[in-house]
Write an enzyme that holds these catalytic residues in place. Structure first.
Site, mmCIF file in Angstrom:
data_model
loop_
_atom_site.group_PDB
_atom_site.id
_atom_site.type_symbol
_atom_site.label_atom_id
_atom_site.label_comp_id
_atom_site.label_asym_id
_atom_site.label_seq_id
_atom_site.Cartn_x
_atom_site.Cartn_y
_atom_site.Cartn_z
ATOM 1 N N LYS A 13 -5.386 5.664 -10.760
ATOM 2 C CA LYS A 13 -4.312 4.669 -10.886
ATOM 3 C C LYS A 13 -4.715 3.332 -10.241
ATOM 4 C CE LYS A 13 -1.154 7.027 -8.600
ATOM 5 N NZ LYS A 13 -1.859 8.270 -8.189
ATOM 6 N N ARG A 88 7.560 8.339 -6.515
ATOM 7 C CA ARG A 88 6.928 9.638 -6.305
ATOM 8 C C ARG A 88 7.934 10.768 -6.181
ATOM 9 N NH1 ARG A 88 1.827 7.645 -3.878
ATOM 10 N NH2 ARG A 88 0.455 9.360 -3.370
ATOM 11 N N ARG A 127 -14.665 10.323 -2.741
ATOM 12 C CA ARG A 127 -14.096 9.048 -2.284
ATOM 13 C C ARG A 127 -14.137 8.965 -0.759
ATOM 14 N NH1 ARG A 127 -7.967 7.456 -3.853
ATOM 15 N NH2 ARG A 127 -7.467 9.047 -2.332
ATOM 16 N N ARG A 129 -11.801 9.025 1.756
ATOM 17 C CA ARG A 129 -10.855 8.309 2.613
ATOM 18 C C ARG A 129 -10.387 9.236 3.745
ATOM 19 N NH1 ARG A 129 -6.249 6.192 -1.085
ATOM 20 N NH2 ARG A 129 -5.136 7.952 -0.157
ATOM 21 N N ARG A 140 -1.721 17.598 -1.024
ATOM 22 C CA ARG A 140 -1.177 16.458 -1.782
ATOM 23 C C ARG A 140 -0.949 16.842 -3.239
ATOM 24 N NH1 ARG A 140 -5.531 12.691 0.213
ATOM 25 N NH2 ARG A 140 -5.229 11.446 -1.628
HETATM 26 P P1 AMP Z 1 -1.782 6.949 -2.206
HETATM 27 O O1 AMP Z 1 -2.796 5.969 -1.749
HETATM 28 O O2 AMP Z 1 -0.874 6.409 -3.276
HETATM 29 O O3 AMP Z 1 -2.357 8.289 -2.568
HETATM 30 O O4 AMP Z 1 -0.818 7.223 -0.936
HETATM 31 C C1 AMP Z 1 -1.328 7.745 0.276
HETATM 32 C C2 AMP Z 1 -0.195 8.373 1.076
HETATM 33 O O5 AMP Z 1 0.814 7.400 1.359
HETATM 34 C C3 AMP Z 1 0.549 9.503 0.358
HETATM 35 O O6 AMP Z 1 -0.118 10.745 0.516
HETATM 36 C C4 AMP Z 1 1.891 9.466 1.069
HETATM 37 O O7 AMP Z 1 1.817 10.058 2.357
HETATM 38 C C5 AMP Z 1 2.116 7.970 1.282
HETATM 39 N N1 AMP Z 1 2.823 7.348 0.117
HETATM 40 C C6 AMP Z 1 2.328 6.439 -0.762
HETATM 41 N N2 AMP Z 1 3.235 6.092 -1.687
HETATM 42 C C7 AMP Z 1 4.358 6.819 -1.399
HETATM 43 C C8 AMP Z 1 5.632 6.929 -2.002
HETATM 44 N N3 AMP Z 1 5.960 6.244 -3.116
HETATM 45 N N4 AMP Z 1 6.526 7.788 -1.427
HETATM 46 C C9 AMP Z 1 6.223 8.484 -0.319
HETATM 47 N N5 AMP Z 1 5.029 8.437 0.288
HETATM 48 C C10 AMP Z 1 4.089 7.615 -0.239
#
Ligand code: AMP
Length: 186
Positions: A13, A88, A127, A129, A140
């Protein structure tokens, strides 16, 4: 152009949102990046979010909706924006619809990028991270299945959902997304 890029962590994404941002000159809004910035700055939100992010849990819906309202009402969003990693959960999707109404913004095209789980685990391990160790990745993916995947039905019911195969070259995925966006008024 108002786009939601939807899909599990690691489907690409962020990569696609960056390409779209350049081409259409509208901002990528990545809630994950915004939270990581808050963590790096050590803000109260960052301190709270870090524990959840490290475990692969989601941050609370009301907090996320507050962050999103603040971001989408900035001047650079007038021509549209690309949501990456939001909504989400069903309450986030419902909250987003209410925000769009409140601020007179058009509805979204929700594009799912679909990739098999085993390919995702492989990609995320590469990746590397902070939250990309195998246990957190699998958690996740479970959180995605239970809390995020139902959001698809929400957008299907609104008639604005498209799913594409993300298990191919970045450029091929990108061309498919571009085609969807240029043939649909978003
Ligand atoms: P991402 O980089 O989008 O995978 O987000 C990394 C982490 O940030 C996720 O595993 C969640 O802990 C938190 N996070 C990101 N976006 C959201 C969201 N829309 N709602 C809740 N937690 C989020």
């Amino acid at each position: 152009m108002h786009v939601i890029l939807f899909g599990a962590p690691g489907v690409g994404k962020g990569t696609q949102a960056q390409l779209l941002q350049k081409e259409f000159n509208i901002p990528q809004i990545s809630t994950g990046d915004m939270l990581r910035q808050a963590v790096a700055e050590g803000t109260p939100l960052g301190l709270q979010a870090k524990k959840l992010m490290d475990k692969g849990e989601l941050v609370a819906d009301d907090i996320m909706l507050g962050i999103i309202e603040d971001r989408i009402t900035r001047s650079d969003c007038q021509k549209g924006f690309i949501l990456d990693g939001f909504p989400r959960t069903i309450p986030q999707a419902e909250g987003l619809s209410a925000l769009l109404k409140k601020h007179n913004m058009p509805d979204f095209t929700c594009i799912e990028i679909a990739v098999p789980d085993e390919v995702i685990v492989d990609r995320l391990l590469k990746r590397g991270r902070a939250d990309d160790n195998e246990a957190t990745i699998r958690h996740r993916l479970n959180v995605y299945q239970s809390q995020t995947a139902p959001v698809k039905e929400y957008y299907k019911q609104l008639g604005s959902f498209v799913s594409i195969n993300g298990n191919k070259a970045i450029e091929d995925v990108y061309n498919e997304i571009k085609q969807i966006l240029t043939t649909q008024v978003a």
